[in-house]
Design a protein around this motif. Sequence first.
Motif, PDB file in Angstrom:
ATOM      1  N   ALA A   6      35.601  50.557  47.385  1.00 21.03           N
ATOM      2  CA  ALA A   6      34.827  51.019  48.543  1.00 21.03           C
ATOM      3  C   ALA A   6      33.883  52.136  48.093  1.00 21.03           C
ATOM      4  N   GLY A   7      32.784  52.266  48.825  1.00 19.57           N
ATOM      5  CA  GLY A   7      31.821  53.314  48.498  1.00 19.57           C
ATOM      6  C   GLY A   7      32.309  54.692  48.906  1.00 19.57           C
ATOM      7  N   MET A   8      32.806  54.812  50.150  1.00 25.60           N
ATOM      8  CA  MET A   8      33.231  56.112  50.669  1.00 25.60           C
ATOM      9  C   MET A   8      34.371  55.880  51.657  1.00 25.60           C
ATOM     10  N   ASN A  44      26.274  48.090  47.248  1.00 26.67           N
ATOM     11  CA  ASN A  44      26.945  47.135  46.352  1.00 26.67           C
ATOM     12  C   ASN A  44      28.373  47.537  46.006  1.00 26.67           C
ATOM     13  N   ASN A  45      29.149  47.863  47.021  1.00 28.79           N
ATOM     14  CA  ASN A  45      30.527  48.282  46.797  1.00 28.79           C
ATOM     15  C   ASN A  45      31.513  47.207  47.234  1.00 28.79           C
ATOM     16  N   GLY A  46      32.731  47.311  46.693  1.00 31.65           N
ATOM     17  CA  GLY A  46      33.838  46.483  47.156  1.00 31.65           C
ATOM     18  C   GLY A  46      33.901  45.083  46.610  1.00 31.65           C
ATOM     19  N   HIS A  47      33.480  44.869  45.390  1.00 35.88           N
ATOM     20  CA  HIS A  47      33.462  43.510  44.861  1.00 35.88           C
ATOM     21  C   HIS A  47      34.665  43.185  43.977  1.00 35.88           C
ATOM     22  N   GLN A  48      35.649  44.085  43.901  1.00 36.59           N
ATOM     23  CA  GLN A  48      36.876  43.781  43.175  1.00 36.59           C
ATOM     24  C   GLN A  48      37.727  42.869  44.045  1.00 36.59           C
ATOM     25  N   GLY A  93      46.374  49.633  44.082  1.00 35.54           N
ATOM     26  CA  GLY A  93      46.247  49.071  45.426  1.00 35.54           C
ATOM     27  C   GLY A  93      44.819  48.686  45.767  1.00 35.54           C
ATOM     28  N   MET A  94      44.670  48.097  46.950  1.00 40.81           N
ATOM     29  CA  MET A  94      43.365  47.588  47.367  1.00 40.81           C
ATOM     30  C   MET A  94      42.967  48.141  48.733  1.00 40.81           C
ATOM     31  N   TRP A  95      43.365  49.351  49.090  1.00 35.98           N
ATOM     32  CA  TRP A  95      43.029  49.923  50.374  1.00 35.98           C
ATOM     33  C   TRP A  95      41.518  49.937  50.574  1.00 35.98           C
ATOM     34  N   TYR A  96      41.094  49.382  51.667  1.00 39.62           N
ATOM     35  CA  TYR A  96      39.684  49.380  52.092  1.00 39.62           C
ATOM     36  C   TYR A  96      38.759  48.621  51.155  1.00 39.62           C
ATOM     37  N   ALA A  97      39.304  47.809  50.264  1.00 39.17           N
ATOM     38  CA  ALA A  97      38.465  47.068  49.318  1.00 39.17           C
ATOM     39  C   ALA A  97      37.479  46.184  50.067  1.00 39.17           C
ATOM     40  N   GLY A  98      36.245  46.272  49.689  1.00 40.73           N
ATOM     41  CA  GLY A  98      35.194  45.452  50.265  1.00 40.73           C
ATOM     42  C   GLY A  98      34.291  46.178  51.241  1.00 40.73           C
ATOM     43  N   SER A 138      27.681  45.502  50.690  1.00 37.94           N
ATOM     44  CA  SER A 138      29.147  45.561  50.635  1.00 37.94           C
ATOM     45  C   SER A 138      29.710  44.154  50.800  1.00 37.94           C
ATOM     46  N   ARG A 139      30.792  43.852  50.087  1.00 41.91           N
ATOM     47  CA  ARG A 139      31.393  42.522  50.177  1.00 41.91           C
ATOM     48  C   ARG A 139      31.871  42.229  51.590  1.00 41.91           C
ATOM     49  N   LEU A 140      32.405  43.218  52.280  1.00 41.98           N
ATOM     50  CA  LEU A 140      32.836  43.056  53.664  1.00 41.98           C
ATOM     51  C   LEU A 140      31.948  43.934  54.543  1.00 41.98           C
ATOM     52  N   TYR A 141      32.530  44.688  55.458  1.00 47.50           N
ATOM     53  CA  TYR A 141      31.741  45.479  56.400  1.00 47.50           C
ATOM     54  C   TYR A 141      31.004  46.627  55.710  1.00 47.50           C
ATOM     55  N   GLY A 142      29.813  46.921  56.208  1.00 47.56           N
ATOM     56  CA  GLY A 142      29.089  48.098  55.746  1.00 47.56           C
ATOM     57  C   GLY A 142      29.757  49.361  56.256  1.00 47.56           C
ATOM     58  N   ILE A 143      30.163  49.351  57.543  1.00 50.31           N
ATOM     59  CA  ILE A 143      30.901  50.459  58.155  1.00 50.31           C
ATOM     60  C   ILE A 143      32.140  49.884  58.819  1.00 50.31           C
ATOM     61  N   SER A 144      33.287  50.493  58.566  1.00 52.79           N
ATOM     62  CA  SER A 144      34.534  50.108  59.212  1.00 52.79           C
ATOM     63  C   SER A 144      35.210  51.374  59.739  1.00 52.79           C
TER      64      SER A 144
END
Length: 176
Positions: free
Chosen positions: A31-33, A51-55, A62-67, A94-100
């Motif tokens: 995640a970016g932030m 361009n964050n969250g592509h793992q 862990g994978m908290w908030y990945a994408g 971002s692979r998933l949401y820009g803002i979550s």
Amino acid sequence: NTCNNNGYGMWLEAMMDSTICNNTCNDNRKAGMAIIYRSVDNLIANNTISNNGHQLVSDDYGMWYAGVGLVIDGAGDYNECNGNIIANNTIDGSRLYGISIMHSANNRIFGNSLSGNNNTTSAFDPMWVQAYDDGSDHWNATDYGNLWADWTSPDVNGDGIVEEAYLIDGGANNDL
């Protein structure tokens, strides 16, 4: 600050009355932030998060908030992240949401530019929206909302402002 090519660009917990501005968080694997746990009344502004969250595979951390580009999460008893201002950020790719935003309320989100997050293109598709919010936050908390690259019509009077609300996944929030 430049926070590029890490697991997380920035991981911030329990902040109060802080300013998180003018940072660059690009190409981070998860995640970016991430702003979490009792982070209240902060200003998150003028950041570039790209361009964050592509793992895709978990590592030992862990994978908290990945994408996700920018995540705010107040999960757990008494951990809400409330009263933050998220403004004038550029969030793209971002692979998933820009803002979550999760488990939080009364945050104000406006003036952000979101493009190419969660597989979006220039044409809106309700299956692929760029933001998630399961709380009662205020998208478009000023005289203007956010700029969504996939939301360009209807603009009946040609002023550049779309007359219908952009739907946000996760609940009843929208940005008009």
